[in-house]
Every structure is written in C-alpha cells, then in structure tokens.
Design a protein around this motif. Structure first.
Motif, PDB file in Angstrom:
ATOM      1  N   SER A   1       0.821  -1.208   0.000  1.00  0.00           N
ATOM      2  CA  SER A   1       0.000   0.000   0.000  1.00  0.00           C
ATOM      3  C   SER A   1       0.858   1.261   0.000  1.00  0.00           C
ATOM      4  O   SER A   1       1.790   1.387   0.805  1.00  0.00           O
TER       5      SER A   1
ATOM      6  N   GLY B   1       1.182   2.904   3.357  1.00  0.00           N
ATOM      7  CA  GLY B   1       1.916   2.253   4.435  1.00  0.00           C
ATOM      8  C   GLY B   1       1.193   1.031   4.960  1.00  0.00           C
ATOM      9  O   GLY B   1       0.106   0.660   4.492  1.00  0.00           O
ATOM     10  N   ALA B   2       1.788   0.413   5.974  1.00  0.00           N
ATOM     11  CA  ALA B   2       1.300  -0.879   6.462  1.00  0.00           C
ATOM     12  C   ALA B   2      -0.046  -0.792   7.160  1.00  0.00           C
ATOM     13  O   ALA B   2      -0.804  -1.766   7.191  1.00  0.00           O
ATOM     14  N   SER B   3      -0.384   0.360   7.727  1.00  0.00           N
ATOM     15  CA  SER B   3      -1.586   0.449   8.558  1.00  0.00           C
ATOM     16  C   SER B   3      -2.854   0.795   7.791  1.00  0.00           C
ATOM     17  O   SER B   3      -3.953   0.747   8.353  1.00  0.00           O
ATOM     18  N   LEU B   4      -2.733   1.162   6.504  1.00  0.00           N
ATOM     19  CA  LEU B   4      -3.904   1.581   5.740  1.00  0.00           C
ATOM     20  C   LEU B   4      -3.718   1.255   4.268  1.00  0.00           C
ATOM     21  O   LEU B   4      -2.661   1.543   3.698  1.00  0.00           O
ATOM     22  N   GLN B   5      -4.725   0.654   3.650  1.00  0.00           N
ATOM     23  CA  GLN B   5      -4.675   0.454   2.206  1.00  0.00           C
ATOM     24  C   GLN B   5      -5.033   1.769   1.518  1.00  0.00           C
ATOM     25  O   GLN B   5      -6.149   2.260   1.634  1.00  0.00           O
TER      26      GLN B   5
ATOM     27  N   ASN C   1      -0.314  12.775   7.396  1.00  0.00           N
ATOM     28  CA  ASN C   1       0.460  12.101   6.377  1.00  0.00           C
ATOM     29  C   ASN C   1      -0.127  12.351   4.987  1.00  0.00           C
ATOM     30  O   ASN C   1      -0.075  11.502   4.116  1.00  0.00           O
TER      31      ASN C   1
END
Length: 339
Positions: A273, A276-280, A338
């Motif tokens: 993604s 980042g890893a925490s959100l698509q 972000n």
C-alpha cells in the motif's frame, strides 16, 4: 500532490523511448477538451485500450445505462446529458493511466477509459478534459468538470473540499525479472540480503529505507540503490546488479507489459500500500463536496464490479493487482498528519 507522491514516481517509471516518442506531442490545451477514443457504439460497447501504443490489450466491453443509478444524479446533470471528466495529464502524461495515444491526439489510458465506462452506466456522454495536475482541481472547483479520474489518492486533507468514490488500490510494487523466484509476499523480512533499486526522493524510497533500518536492527542487510535514469535502473535489473525495482505499481505494470516480448521480460513480485502498512491507500473519483456525484459514481463502479466489466478493464491494462472488492463513498483516507 498526486497519489501521495506516487504520481511523480509513476511518471519517472515511464520507459524513456516511449515517453519521448509518444507523450510529448499533441496534448490538449490546459483545461481544453481532448480528442476522446470511441466511447459507446450503437450496440452499447465501450472499447478500452484504443491507440494505447502497447500499454493495453484493446477490449470491447458491453455497458449500458442503469436507470436506477442514473436517477440518483443531480437533475441538472441528467438534463445536460454529459459527464465532464477531468484528467490531470498535462504536459507529459503518465502511462498506463493517462497519456496521448499512438495517433498523437487521443487522450487514452486506464483513467479516461474508466471514466467513459462509468459515464455509460450513468447514461451520460463522457467529455474528457485534460488539465495540468493543479488546474484539474481548479476545474472541479469551478464546475468546468464534474469529476476527476486521475490517480487521485483519497486523503483526509482533500476531504475538506471533495467527496470521493474509491475504485482502485493505491499500490507500490516490486518488479523482478520473470525468471526470478523471489517474491515480496507482503513481508519486509523477505528483503533481507537483497539489493533493490528505488527512485530518489519518492514515497517508496522513504518506505524502503524504513525497512532497511528495521532489518539492520535484526542484523540483516538490505542494499538500496538509486540510479540516474529509468534506463539505468532496468539495465541494472537485466544485468543482475539488482534483485528488484520498487516503484509505483502502475508504472511497473506498464513496463512489464512493454518488456513481455523482450529478451529480459519482467513480472510483479508483489505490492504494498502506498499509504503504508496500517492503511490500504485508495484511488478515487473526485467530485466537489456535496455536489451529489459521489454516490451515483460509486454505485456505477459497483455495478461494473458485479457485472465483470471492471475486472476486464483492469486486466486490459495489466492492473488486476489493484482491484478493490467494492467502491465506497469517502472511505478512510490518508491521515491529516500524512497527507
């Protein structure tokens, strides 16, 4: 800033020969109507991938108006009979998403083609307009365009002014030689001992350097390389000096398709993604806030998903790994800290 820094890297992902020969000529004037590829014929078929210069497999898709969805549109739009679609591809374009086709005049690519598919479901004539990235948003703000289909990332910052209807994943990707057995598999640990190229100053470089730091704490190595040009990157890949190239997924998909008949074909080794890893991360159709467009567009996308045209559109552009299960109105976007 498009697609959370990915559009710059996507543009840098174009092979030099195609960028020079195909894109620099014939782009429509800023904010002006572009020549559009054939939209819907008398039999209700939308042809995607026309004049694509090898970026897509030309595919005819049967699409017709769904009156229960078109009834959701604002009355003024139904009366006008047209959907004004903004693309932010001036001056150079960014294949395979939006660029001037091999006829040197038609704005083609996955994004304008998808806008045409959505317009057909809504029973509207698509009018595709090409802008610079910044003026695309000005066009939406001023009413010169109803919706932007242009690799626009859903962010919480943008939600202050716009509504979104998501339709594609915002992905980064790893490209390797087709003969390689390595795969990312969504795990940074699989990068241990590898040498990976990335474009300097991009979102993917930031992510890759974070993984490098994590591996270093685990007493493992990841060698990161930057090259001055795309040609140099791919020469390093074919020459075995790097194991993979980490870039914006659509640009890699484009190069993979272009290299398919070359002596050194490539393939995707996995995606990650762009948020980042925490959100698509999600790419979304972008409309003026409270304009009444987001829901009917999302419903049109979901119709295309359910009936198979969506998957065929993605496959035509080698973007099947960016498919979403459903379109959503204003799904969670890139956070304010972000964006």
């Amino acid at each position: 800033m498009p697609s959370h820094l990915s559009r710059r890297s996507l543009k840098r992902g174009i092979t030099a020969a195609t960028a020079v020969a195909t894109l620099a000529t014939g782009l429509a004037a800023c904010g002006g109507d572009s020549d559009a590829a054939t939209t819907t014929d008398a039999a209700g078929t939308v042809t995607v991938g026309q004049v694509s210069n090898g970026a897509a497999t030309e595919t005819g898709l049967k699409v017709s108006e769904v009156k229960s969805i078109s009834a959701e549109l604002p009355a003024s739009v139904r009366k006008s009979g047209k959907l004004e679609i903004a693309i932010g591809a001036l001056p150079d374009g960014f294949p395979p998403l939006a660029y001037v086709g091999s006829d040197q005049k038609t704005l083609t690519g996955a994004e304008p083609d998808f806008g045409r598919l959505v317009a057909s479901v809504l029973g509207l004539k698509p009018e595709v307009k090409n802008f610079t990235w910044e003026n695309m948003f000005v066009g939406i703000d001023s009413g010169k365009a109803d919706v932007g289909f242009s690799n626009i990332t859903d962010t919480e910052e943008r939600k202050k002014k716009y509504d979104f209807a998501s339709y594609r994943k915002d992905n980064l990707g790893f490209e390797v030689l087709k003969k390689s057995t390595w795969n990312f598999d969504g795990r940074y640990e699989n990068l241990a001992g590898r040498t990976v190229a990335v474009d300097n100053g991009t979102n993917q470089e930031k992510i890759l350097l974070e993984w490098q730091a994590k591996l270093k704490k685990e007493d493992k190595t990841l060698t990161v390389k930057n090259f001055a040009s795309k040609n140099a990157t791919y020469l390093a890949l074919t020459g075995g000096r790097i194991d993979a190239y980490f870039g914006a997924n659509p640009g890699l998909a484009y190069h993979e398709k272009q290299s398919a008949t070359s002596p050194s074909p490539t393939r995707s080794a996995g995606t990650f993604s762009g948020a980042g890893a925490s959100l698509q991360g999600l790419i979304a159709a972008t409309t003026k806030k409270d304009s009444g467009f987001a829901k009917p567009i999302a419903d049109a996308v979901n119709y295309l998903i359910r009936n198979g045209q969506y998957a065929k559109w993605l496959a035509a552009y080698n973007l099947s790994n960016e498919a979403v299960d459903k379109a959503e109105v204003n799904p969670p976007g890139l956070p304010l800290d972000n964006s």
